[in-house]
Write a protein that holds these residues in place. Structure first.
Motif, PDB file in Angstrom:
ATOM      1  N   GLU A 214      -7.121   1.005  -7.139  1.00 48.02           N
ATOM      2  CA  GLU A 214      -7.881   1.498  -5.992  1.00 48.02           C
ATOM      3  C   GLU A 214      -8.729   0.390  -5.387  1.00 48.02           C
ATOM      4  O   GLU A 214      -9.188  -0.511  -6.094  1.00 48.02           O
ATOM      5  CB  GLU A 214      -8.781   2.658  -6.419  1.00 48.02           C
ATOM      6  CG  GLU A 214      -8.029   3.975  -6.464  1.00 48.02           C
ATOM      7  CD  GLU A 214      -8.958   5.161  -6.657  1.00 48.02           C
ATOM      8  OE1 GLU A 214     -10.002   4.984  -7.312  1.00 48.02           O
ATOM      9  OE2 GLU A 214      -8.630   6.253  -6.166  1.00 48.02           O
TER      10      GLU A 214
ATOM     11  N   TYR B  72       0.840  -1.208   0.000  1.00 48.40           N
ATOM     12  CA  TYR B  72       0.000   0.000   0.000  1.00 48.40           C
ATOM     13  C   TYR B  72       0.873   1.256   0.000  1.00 48.40           C
ATOM     14  O   TYR B  72       0.566   2.248  -0.658  1.00 48.40           O
ATOM     15  CB  TYR B  72      -0.936   0.016   1.208  1.00 48.40           C
ATOM     16  CG  TYR B  72      -2.118  -0.914   1.068  1.00 48.40           C
ATOM     17  CD1 TYR B  72      -3.114  -0.657   0.128  1.00 48.40           C
ATOM     18  CD2 TYR B  72      -2.240  -2.038   1.877  1.00 48.40           C
ATOM     19  CE1 TYR B  72      -4.213  -1.509   0.003  1.00 48.40           C
ATOM     20  CE2 TYR B  72      -3.330  -2.892   1.757  1.00 48.40           C
ATOM     21  CZ  TYR B  72      -4.305  -2.615   0.814  1.00 48.40           C
ATOM     22  OH  TYR B  72      -5.390  -3.451   0.679  1.00 48.40           O
TER      23      TYR B  72
ATOM     24  N   LEU C  62      -4.543   7.670  -8.406  1.00 48.90           N
ATOM     25  CA  LEU C  62      -4.243   6.273  -8.755  1.00 48.90           C
ATOM     26  C   LEU C  62      -5.152   5.783  -9.875  1.00 48.90           C
ATOM     27  O   LEU C  62      -6.321   6.186  -9.965  1.00 48.90           O
ATOM     28  CB  LEU C  62      -4.434   5.368  -7.536  1.00 48.90           C
ATOM     29  CG  LEU C  62      -3.480   5.623  -6.363  1.00 48.90           C
ATOM     30  CD1 LEU C  62      -3.886   4.763  -5.170  1.00 48.90           C
ATOM     31  CD2 LEU C  62      -2.033   5.352  -6.761  1.00 48.90           C
TER      32      LEU C  62
ATOM     33  N   PRO D   7       2.295  14.322  -7.576  1.00 54.50           N
ATOM     34  CA  PRO D   7       1.696  14.929  -6.379  1.00 54.50           C
ATOM     35  C   PRO D   7       1.796  16.457  -6.436  1.00 54.50           C
ATOM     36  O   PRO D   7       2.829  16.999  -6.811  1.00 54.50           O
ATOM     37  CB  PRO D   7       2.570  14.385  -5.246  1.00 54.50           C
ATOM     38  CG  PRO D   7       3.180  13.136  -5.780  1.00 54.50           C
ATOM     39  CD  PRO D   7       3.324  13.329  -7.252  1.00 54.50           C
TER      40      PRO D   7
ATOM     41  N   ARG E  28       2.331   1.814  -3.377  1.00 57.87           N
ATOM     42  CA  ARG E  28       1.313   2.237  -4.349  1.00 57.87           C
ATOM     43  C   ARG E  28       1.216   3.767  -4.453  1.00 57.87           C
ATOM     44  O   ARG E  28       0.936   4.301  -5.528  1.00 57.87           O
ATOM     45  CB  ARG E  28      -0.041   1.649  -3.932  1.00 57.87           C
ATOM     46  CG  ARG E  28      -1.162   1.958  -4.896  1.00 57.87           C
ATOM     47  CD  ARG E  28      -2.439   1.306  -4.457  1.00 57.87           C
ATOM     48  NE  ARG E  28      -2.949   1.903  -3.219  1.00 57.87           N
ATOM     49  CZ  ARG E  28      -4.145   1.638  -2.703  1.00 57.87           C
ATOM     50  NH1 ARG E  28      -4.946   0.787  -3.314  1.00 57.87           N
ATOM     51  NH2 ARG E  28      -4.546   2.212  -1.595  1.00 57.87           N
ATOM     52  N   CYS E  29       1.467   4.465  -3.335  1.00 53.75           N
ATOM     53  CA  CYS E  29       1.368   5.937  -3.337  1.00 53.75           C
ATOM     54  C   CYS E  29       2.246   6.555  -4.413  1.00 53.75           C
ATOM     55  O   CYS E  29       1.936   7.633  -4.941  1.00 53.75           O
ATOM     56  CB  CYS E  29       1.793   6.511  -1.991  1.00 53.75           C
ATOM     57  SG  CYS E  29       0.797   5.961  -0.626  1.00 53.75           S
TER      58      CYS E  29
ATOM     59  N   ALA F  90       1.058   7.553  -8.178  1.00 55.01           N
ATOM     60  CA  ALA F  90       0.088   8.621  -8.484  1.00 55.01           C
ATOM     61  C   ALA F  90       0.466   9.320  -9.788  1.00 55.01           C
ATOM     62  O   ALA F  90       1.643   9.563 -10.071  1.00 55.01           O
ATOM     63  CB  ALA F  90       0.073   9.639  -7.342  1.00 55.01           C
TER      64      ALA F  90
ATOM     65  N   THR G 111      -9.446  13.377  -6.894  1.00 55.60           N
ATOM     66  CA  THR G 111      -8.803  12.122  -7.300  1.00 55.60           C
ATOM     67  C   THR G 111      -7.730  11.695  -6.309  1.00 55.60           C
ATOM     68  O   THR G 111      -7.142  12.548  -5.631  1.00 55.60           O
ATOM     69  CB  THR G 111      -8.159  12.271  -8.702  1.00 55.60           C
ATOM     70  OG1 THR G 111      -7.512  11.047  -9.051  1.00 55.60           O
ATOM     71  CG2 THR G 111      -7.125  13.388  -8.746  1.00 55.60           C
ATOM     72  N   SER G 112      -7.489  10.384  -6.244  1.00 57.21           N
ATOM     73  CA  SER G 112      -6.357   9.856  -5.475  1.00 57.21           C
ATOM     74  C   SER G 112      -5.094   9.908  -6.323  1.00 57.21           C
ATOM     75  O   SER G 112      -3.987   9.717  -5.807  1.00 57.21           O
ATOM     76  CB  SER G 112      -6.631   8.398  -5.085  1.00 57.21           C
ATOM     77  OG  SER G 112      -6.653   7.596  -6.267  1.00 57.21           O
TER      78      SER G 112
END
Ligand SMILES: Cc1cc2nc3c(=O)[nH]c(=O)nc-3n(C[C@H](O)[C@H](O)[C@H](O)COP(=O)(O)O)c2cc1C
Length: 208
Positions: A151, A124, A146, A135, A127-128, A131, A143-144
């Protein structure tokens, strides 16, 4: 959480410094410690202060280094680059201690320290770094960042592997520590400045 009694370090510069590092070391290990997520400050390209919360990933007392993870595309990375003034602030209410650390920050993208932090990151967490766009980019909808495939489910190691190219670490070399301890009997404040020639901390009491 510290186990030392107040009496043991309250009036002792060396023990107070030891206590400060212990709080940081414990804070790295303990996700519930307020020192797990210090505030890291740098200076932006206009000379303005810029702060953010970051997770403390490693404390190396011997080399006076704190280590954090970051996205290589983050604004702070451009601000800090290979060398920049940095300040780190933390407060531990139960330990009644504020620490103000200052020193020199640098970003690294390759090498054993970066590899170690990447290996220690969860799927997890990794995964960041997938993006898109980067960022801090302005977008026209919430939105995330991702891809929808990523997701709402635990990502696989294969899926997060490309995130490594966006992963970097921030190393903060601490040159000055200001320790503030809140005590009913009277607060205490001390300053420690690293003396490179002596290879030791110079320490002095301050009025709180
Ligand atoms: C609890 C918490 C932990 C965070 N941990 C990190 C971290 O370890 N690394 C990081 O780059 N940002 C972390 N962030 C996000 C930053 O605070 C910040 O919003 C982001 O990095 C963008 O900052 P920048 O524009 O100055 O680069 C965290 C935020 C919170 C609330």
């Amino acid at each position: 959480m510290t186990t030392a009694t107040e009496e043991s370090f309250l009036n002792d510069l060396e023990l107070s410094l030891k206590e400060a590092w212990k709080l940081l070391i414990d804070g790295k290990k303990d996700r519930t410690s307020p020192l797990h997520t210090p505030v890291v400050a740098s200076v932006d390209s206009n000379g303005n202060p810029s702060q953010r919360v970051m997770v403390l990933r490693k404390v190396d007392r011997e080399n006076r280094l704190l280590r954090f993870n970051t996205d290589l595309r983050a604004t702070k990375v451009a601000e800090i680059g290979e060398q920049a003034a940095i300040s780190i602030l933390c407060y531990h209410p139960a330990a009644k201690t504020q620490l103000r650390l200052t020193g020199s920050g640098r970003i690294e993208t390759q090498g054993p320290a970066v590899d170690e932090n990447w290996e220690n990151a969860t799927l997890y967490g990794k995964r960041c770094y997938l993006a898109y766009p980067a960022p801090g980019s302005v977008v026209d909808r919430p939105t995330s960042g991702l891809h929808p495939d990523l997701e709402g489910q635990k990502p696989s190691a294969d899926k997060v592997a490309p995130a490594r190219s966006n992963f970097a670490i921030l190393l903060a070399e601490i040159e000055r520590i200001e320790w503030l301890y809140l005590a009913h009997t009277g607060h205490r404040r001390a300053r420690y400045i690293w003396d490179d020639d002596a290879g030791a901390w110079e320490s002095e009491w301050l009025v709180p």
